[in-house]
Design a protein around this motif. Structure first.
Motif, PDB file in Angstrom:
ATOM      1  N   SER A 190      13.036  13.058 -14.344  1.00 53.83           N
ATOM      2  CA  SER A 190      13.259  14.501 -14.413  1.00 53.83           C
ATOM      3  C   SER A 190      12.411  15.137 -15.511  1.00 53.83           C
ATOM      4  O   SER A 190      11.962  16.285 -15.386  1.00 53.83           O
ATOM      5  CB  SER A 190      14.744  14.806 -14.633  1.00 53.83           C
ATOM      6  N   TRP A 191      12.188  14.399 -16.603  1.00 55.13           N
ATOM      7  CA  TRP A 191      11.317  14.906 -17.666  1.00 55.13           C
ATOM      8  C   TRP A 191       9.878  15.022 -17.186  1.00 55.13           C
ATOM      9  O   TRP A 191       9.170  15.969 -17.535  1.00 55.13           O
ATOM     10  CB  TRP A 191      11.400  14.011 -18.884  1.00 55.13           C
ATOM     11  N   SER A 192       9.433  14.062 -16.376  1.00 61.21           N
ATOM     12  CA  SER A 192       8.072  14.128 -15.835  1.00 61.21           C
ATOM     13  C   SER A 192       7.911  15.288 -14.860  1.00 61.21           C
ATOM     14  O   SER A 192       6.791  15.782 -14.673  1.00 61.21           O
ATOM     15  CB  SER A 192       7.726  12.814 -15.129  1.00 61.21           C
ATOM     16  N   ASN A 193       9.008  15.735 -14.228  1.00 62.81           N
ATOM     17  CA  ASN A 193       8.945  16.854 -13.290  1.00 62.81           C
ATOM     18  C   ASN A 193       9.361  18.182 -13.927  1.00 62.81           C
ATOM     19  O   ASN A 193       9.394  19.204 -13.238  1.00 62.81           O
ATOM     20  CB  ASN A 193       9.859  16.592 -12.085  1.00 62.81           C
ATOM     21  N   TYR A 194       9.726  18.164 -15.208  1.00 57.82           N
ATOM     22  CA  TYR A 194      10.241  19.355 -15.879  1.00 57.82           C
ATOM     23  C   TYR A 194       9.208  20.486 -15.817  1.00 57.82           C
ATOM     24  O   TYR A 194       8.002  20.249 -15.984  1.00 57.82           O
ATOM     25  CB  TYR A 194      10.572  19.009 -17.330  1.00 57.82           C
ATOM     26  N   PRO A 195       9.624  21.737 -15.547  1.00 58.64           N
ATOM     27  CA  PRO A 195      11.006  22.234 -15.408  1.00 58.64           C
ATOM     28  C   PRO A 195      11.596  22.066 -14.001  1.00 58.64           C
ATOM     29  O   PRO A 195      12.738  22.457 -13.781  1.00 58.64           O
ATOM     30  CB  PRO A 195      10.869  23.704 -15.765  1.00 58.64           C
ATOM     31  N   ALA A 196      10.829  21.516 -13.077  1.00 57.97           N
ATOM     32  CA  ALA A 196      11.370  21.301 -11.736  1.00 57.97           C
ATOM     33  C   ALA A 196      12.356  20.132 -11.751  1.00 57.97           C
ATOM     34  O   ALA A 196      12.366  19.305 -12.670  1.00 57.97           O
ATOM     35  CB  ALA A 196      10.238  21.020 -10.752  1.00 57.97           C
ATOM     36  N   SER A 197      13.176  20.057 -10.731  1.00 56.97           N
ATOM     37  CA  SER A 197      14.169  18.993 -10.616  1.00 56.97           C
ATOM     38  C   SER A 197      13.570  17.774  -9.913  1.00 56.97           C
ATOM     39  O   SER A 197      12.586  17.880  -9.169  1.00 56.97           O
ATOM     40  CB  SER A 197      15.394  19.490  -9.834  1.00 56.97           C
ATOM     41  N   TYR A 198      14.178  16.620 -10.170  1.00 51.68           N
ATOM     42  CA  TYR A 198      13.775  15.401  -9.476  1.00 51.68           C
ATOM     43  C   TYR A 198      14.567  15.299  -8.181  1.00 51.68           C
ATOM     44  O   TYR A 198      15.800  15.417  -8.168  1.00 51.68           O
ATOM     45  CB  TYR A 198      14.026  14.176 -10.345  1.00 51.68           C
ATOM     46  N   VAL A 199      13.869  15.080  -7.074  1.00 53.18           N
ATOM     47  CA  VAL A 199      14.506  14.989  -5.769  1.00 53.18           C
ATOM     48  C   VAL A 199      14.964  13.550  -5.537  1.00 53.18           C
ATOM     49  O   VAL A 199      14.164  12.612  -5.606  1.00 53.18           O
ATOM     50  CB  VAL A 199      13.540  15.425  -4.652  1.00 53.18           C
ATOM     51  N   ILE A 200      16.259  13.384  -5.286  1.00 54.66           N
ATOM     52  CA  ILE A 200      16.823  12.061  -5.041  1.00 54.66           C
ATOM     53  C   ILE A 200      16.390  11.579  -3.658  1.00 54.66           C
ATOM     54  O   ILE A 200      16.453  12.332  -2.683  1.00 54.66           O
ATOM     55  CB  ILE A 200      18.368  12.105  -5.114  1.00 54.66           C
ATOM     56  N   PRO A 201      15.910  10.324  -3.541  1.00 57.79           N
ATOM     57  CA  PRO A 201      15.526   9.803  -2.223  1.00 57.79           C
ATOM     58  C   PRO A 201      16.696   9.854  -1.243  1.00 57.79           C
ATOM     59  O   PRO A 201      17.828   9.540  -1.598  1.00 57.79           O
ATOM     60  CB  PRO A 201      15.109   8.354  -2.524  1.00 57.79           C
ATOM     61  N   GLU A 202      16.413  10.265  -0.026  1.00 56.28           N
ATOM     62  CA  GLU A 202      17.459  10.369   0.989  1.00 56.28           C
ATOM     63  C   GLU A 202      17.794   8.990   1.548  1.00 56.28           C
ATOM     64  O   GLU A 202      16.947   8.323   2.125  1.00 56.28           O
ATOM     65  CB  GLU A 202      17.007  11.299   2.121  1.00 56.28           C
ATOM     66  N   ASP A 203      19.006   8.597   1.343  1.00 47.35           N
ATOM     67  CA  ASP A 203      19.517   7.337   1.879  1.00 47.35           C
ATOM     68  C   ASP A 203      20.974   7.555   2.261  1.00 47.35           C
ATOM     69  O   ASP A 203      21.854   7.579   1.404  1.00 47.35           O
ATOM     70  CB  ASP A 203      19.397   6.206   0.848  1.00 47.35           C
TER      71      ASP A 203
END
Length: 556
Positions: free
Chosen positions: A479-492
């Motif tokens: 999430s820090w690498s994508n900041y300020p965007a959110s990290y998308v959880i893989p769909e499973d």
């Protein structure tokens, strides 16, 4: 927690380094299942040598041994692999009972830790450290790594909280021991784990997580540790008051201390200092028995010597200054060797430099040990450092053996002809949790009342540690690498199914144990095993195409 092995880290590094499209399982891109399509023994041997999917995860290439060295005698090769499987299981269980459990016990006593504190700190740290690293690597190295990391952590958590606790309960009952689990600590651990799983389920359903949300997720573990510490010191005060009152009466009766639990033998109670010594009367065995004893002694020496030379032991029963000096000198070299051969993959010059530096450190430590320790008695100073080193090296041996064991199990699955999905759901899932199973069971069986409490605390604190620290720090990094965007959880869609079974197992224990006056029995153990086998049956049925997705509608 369950507690995982070095194999997970190696497997994830292999999976995440292989470029695959989304929705494609990286495991199937490099498998060895086509070995059964080869017609002749020579073609099978060549296939094993040339196909990257047949490269072992451990140190020994079992497929090459079976298809090349025993190509003309496959039955003999299969028997050989089964015998080696028995040896690995013995090494794993023996290392846990002879080295890991005493190290945890002595380290907790030296640090003046209660069984509850040891079970929520030392045991999860030893069993779950590799799970944390493997989860972080999985999340940060590939777009599919998040799915791998989530399933890895949750798969281990459900195994430990159902199978390991179930086996503990059945073994304790079978040995006719009445074990009373501490109720406040048990409820605290289960409630925190339920709360954590509920938060994780919400994150999965939402499908994304922000940097600040991930920090809140990790901070839950800090709150948990603070609560554990508060309960520990509060109980110690009450325990001290009880002892003072008992001293005034000049007779201390056997009372149940909350943090320690209690164990009562149905026939009689034997104080540790009054245990009967069975070796005083030595009966000379007859010739056949003597030969058998000698045979097993000779067979055990190659297994005993390497561990004795690398795991420092300073107990009075096993005190040996030469072994201590050698173990202190060789322990750093062993760690460097494992790291370089499994993960480092450095060049020859770099490897030689590392070995020279580590070897010099080992020689210096061995020299200091030789100069400042007695030949007749173990050291009495810096005990924390000695026990910590023994703890770390016993953990290293446990996971090294588990790594090799999983490699052998996977090879046997390929030889039998099991599909990769079935192997992942059965052999690999069980193999990844073997270290947790052996260490917790050994603590409960050989550690008495304190050991049982440590094991039970570890069975719930371990999964909590892996989920909050392993997944938590993984969420923080991505999430820090994508900041300020959110990290998308893989769909499973199967993740919420796994969490659902986890919650069912926790609720079963939360209901049954208080009704049974916190005693481990067949009802608790049998129910938890039934829950896990139902979970496994559904997973296998879905892998075989008999069932559809579990909760895709909920996620959508």
């Amino acid at each position: 927690m369950v507690m995982s092995s070095f194999f997970k880290l190696t497997l994830i590094l292999i999976i995440t380094s292989t470029p695959t499209s989304y929705g494609e399982t990286a495991i199937t891109t490099a498998t060895c299942t086509a070995i059964h399509q080869q017609n002749s023994p020579i073609s099978k041997c060549n296939y094993v040598k040339t196909n990257t999917g047949c490269i072992p995860k451990g140190y020994i290439n079992y497929l090459q041994i079976f298809y090349c060295n025993f190509s003309q005698f496959p039955q003999l090769g299969f028997i050989f692999l089964l015998l080696w499987l028995v040896v690995l299981f013995y090494i794993l269980s023996n290392t846990a009972s002879e080295y890991f459990c005493p190290a945890v016990e002595h380290l907790s006593k030296t640090l003046n830790l209660s069984p509850a504190i040891a079970g929520t700190t030392l045991l999860p740290l030893g069993n779950g450290s590799t799970d944390v690293f493997s989860s972080i690597i999985a999340f940060t190295t590939s777009t599919d790594g998040g799915d791998i990391g989530l399933n890895s952590i949750l798969g281990g958590a459900i195994f430990v909280s159902t199978v390991v606790v179930g086996v503990l309960s059945l073994l304790i009952t079978y040995r006719r021991r009445i074990v009373i689990v501490d109720k406040p600590n048990f409820i605290r651990d289960v409630v925190f784990l339920l709360f954590t799983l509920s938060n994780l389920l919400i994150i999965i359903i939402i499908g994304k997580i922000t940097f600040w949300s991930s920090l809140f997720f990790v901070s839950t573990y800090i709150i948990y540790i603070l609560l554990v510490s508060y309960m520990h010191f509060n109980t110690m005060k009450k325990h001290k008051t009880v002892i003072d009152v008992a001293d005034e009466d000049d007779q201390i009766q056997s009372t149940r201390v909350p943090l320690l639990g209690s164990v009562v033998d149905e026939e009689n109670v034997i104080h540790p200092s009054e245990k009967p010594v069975h070796f005083e009367e030595q009966v000379v065995p007859d010739d056949p028995k003597r030969w058998i004893v000698t045979f097993f002694y000779v067979i055990n020496m190659p297994i005993y010597i390497p561990r004795r030379l690398t795991i420092p032991v300073i107990t009075k029963e096993k005190w040996s200054k030469p072994f201590l000096v050698m173990s202190v000198a060789l322990a750093p070299l062993m760690v460097a060797l494992i790291w370089n051969t499994q993960y480092g993959k450095l060049g020859l010059k770099s490897s030689m430099v590392i070995y020279f530096v580590v070897g010099s450190i080992g020689i210096a430590l061995g020299t200091c040990t030789f100069a400042f320790t007695s030949s007749t008695a173990p050291p009495q100073k810096c005990l924390v450092l000695w026990y910590a080193l023994g703890f770390l090296m016993s953990v290293t041996w446990t996971y090294l053996t588990a790594d090799e064991l999983v490699s052998l199990l996977e090879s046997l699955g390929n030889i039998i002809g099991m599909s990769p999905s079935i192997i992942g759901l059965t052999i690999l899932a069980w193999g990844n949790s073997i270290g947790d199973l052996t260490s917790n069971v050994a603590m409960a069986v050989y550690g008495g009342a304190h050991g049982t409490q440590i094991a039970m605390s570890g069975c719930y604190a371990g999964p909590l540690f892996n989920v909050l620290i392993g997944l938590g720090f993984s969420f923080v990094f991505v999430s820090w690498s994508n900041y300020p965007a959110s990290y998308v959880i893989p769909e499973d869609p199967n993740l919420c199914e796994t969490i659902g079974f986890l919650i069912v197992g926790l609720l079963w224990a939360l209901v049954i144990l208080p009704k049974r006056d916190m005693r481990l029995d067949y009802t608790l153990g049998g129910g938890l095993l039934v829950i896990y086998f139902c979970f496994l049956f559904i997973k296998l049925a879905r892998a075989l195409g008999l069932l559809g997705a579990s909760c895709s509608n909920l996620i959508d």
